[in-house]
Design a protein around this motif. Structure first.
Motif, PDB file in Angstrom:
ATOM      1  N   THR A   9       0.814  -1.216   0.000  1.00  0.00           N
ATOM      2  CA  THR A   9       0.000   0.000   0.000  1.00  0.00           C
ATOM      3  C   THR A   9       0.846   1.265   0.000  1.00  0.00           C
ATOM      4  O   THR A   9       0.423   2.274  -0.552  1.00  0.00           O
ATOM      5  N   HIS A  10       2.010   1.245   0.590  1.00  0.00           N
ATOM      6  CA  HIS A  10       2.852   2.437   0.625  1.00  0.00           C
ATOM      7  C   HIS A  10       3.779   2.538  -0.594  1.00  0.00           C
ATOM      8  O   HIS A  10       4.505   3.507  -0.732  1.00  0.00           O
ATOM      9  N   LEU A  11       3.731   1.581  -1.476  1.00  0.00           N
ATOM     10  CA  LEU A  11       4.563   1.599  -2.680  1.00  0.00           C
ATOM     11  C   LEU A  11       3.745   2.091  -3.867  1.00  0.00           C
ATOM     12  O   LEU A  11       2.532   1.889  -3.931  1.00  0.00           O
ATOM     13  N   ASP A  12       4.428   2.689  -4.820  1.00  0.00           N
ATOM     14  CA  ASP A  12       3.772   3.221  -6.017  1.00  0.00           C
ATOM     15  C   ASP A  12       3.304   2.070  -6.904  1.00  0.00           C
ATOM     16  O   ASP A  12       4.124   1.356  -7.479  1.00  0.00           O
ATOM     17  N   LEU A  15       4.730   2.107 -10.428  1.00  0.00           N
ATOM     18  CA  LEU A  15       6.120   1.655 -10.500  1.00  0.00           C
ATOM     19  C   LEU A  15       6.203   0.137 -10.392  1.00  0.00           C
ATOM     20  O   LEU A  15       6.960  -0.508 -11.127  1.00  0.00           O
ATOM     21  N   LEU A  16       5.417  -0.445  -9.493  1.00  0.00           N
ATOM     22  CA  LEU A  16       5.406  -1.909  -9.357  1.00  0.00           C
ATOM     23  C   LEU A  16       4.885  -2.570 -10.629  1.00  0.00           C
ATOM     24  O   LEU A  16       5.394  -3.609 -11.043  1.00  0.00           O
ATOM     25  N   ASP A  17       3.860  -1.965 -11.251  1.00  0.00           N
ATOM     26  CA  ASP A  17       3.355  -2.491 -12.521  1.00  0.00           C
ATOM     27  C   ASP A  17       4.433  -2.421 -13.595  1.00  0.00           C
ATOM     28  O   ASP A  17       4.624  -3.360 -14.367  1.00  0.00           O
ATOM     29  N   ALA A  18       5.134  -1.289 -13.661  1.00  0.00           N
ATOM     30  CA  ALA A  18       6.198  -1.129 -14.653  1.00  0.00           C
ATOM     31  C   ALA A  18       7.320  -2.139 -14.404  1.00  0.00           C
ATOM     32  O   ALA A  18       7.846  -2.745 -15.346  1.00  0.00           O
ATOM     33  N   LEU A  19       7.671  -2.353 -13.138  1.00  0.00           N
ATOM     34  CA  LEU A  19       8.723  -3.306 -12.790  1.00  0.00           C
ATOM     35  C   LEU A  19       8.325  -4.723 -13.195  1.00  0.00           C
ATOM     36  O   LEU A  19       9.094  -5.427 -13.853  1.00  0.00           O
TER      37      LEU A  19
END
Length: 170
Positions: A9-12, A15-19
């Motif tokens: 929840t505290h992560l973008d 960005l996680l999708d892109a990673l």
């Protein structure tokens, strides 16, 4: 105990999708090209064979169980993957020096030469793919990829994530 949802929840999410997308693209590209190198030896050694030969070269002769444990795979998988390497003369089966009943796997001189051909070809591919990168960028990428692989291995083994900056072993 925090859930997977709590931890992200505290992560973008973008960005996680892109990673995860880039990891999927990398996996597909790596499998398509097999990161086999360049020239005559391009794609001429599969990933499993390369990793097994590389480990035997770096760590020396060992039994199937030790090889399997070091690679994080099942002994039966190692046995199946080693068989064609023995058949083609890249790996030798010898008796354990202290227990003649036990079998030790060892890189043969032919296996050593073949591994060096493949390593050289793959070094050339890495040089070409990272052409234009600085040495610092190559080192940073290698460090981050090593950390990523270490974390994946730890997760697969059910261990807590270990954040290390060790050089790649295999």
């Amino acid at each position: 105990m925090p859930t997977s949802q709590d931890m992200t929840t505290h992560l973008d999410p973008g960005l996680l999708d892109a990673l995860q997308h880039q990891v999927a693209v990398f996996a597909r590209r790596a499998e398509q090209t097999r990161l086999g190198g360049v020239g005559q030896v391009r794609n001429s050694m599969d990933r499993a064979a390369y990793l097994l030969l590389n480990r035997l070269d770096r760590e020396g002769p060992m039994g199937v169980k030790a090889l399997a444990a070091g690679m994080g795979i099942d002994s039966s998988t190692v046995t199946r993957q080693v068989a064609p390497l023995v058949d083609t003369g890249l790996v030798k089966r010898t008796s354990h020096p202290e227990d003649g009943r036990a079998v030790v796997l060892q890189l043969s001189p032919r296996g050593q030469a073949r591994l060096e051909e493949v390593r050289s070809s793959r070094r050339e591919l890495m040089a070409q793919v990272t052409d234009g990168w600085t040495e610092t960028e190559r080192e940073s990428f290698c460090t981050l990829l090593t950390r990523f692989n270490t974390a994946l291995s730890a997760r697969q083994a059910g261990l807590p994530s270990v954040d290390t900056e060790t050089p790649p072993a295999s």
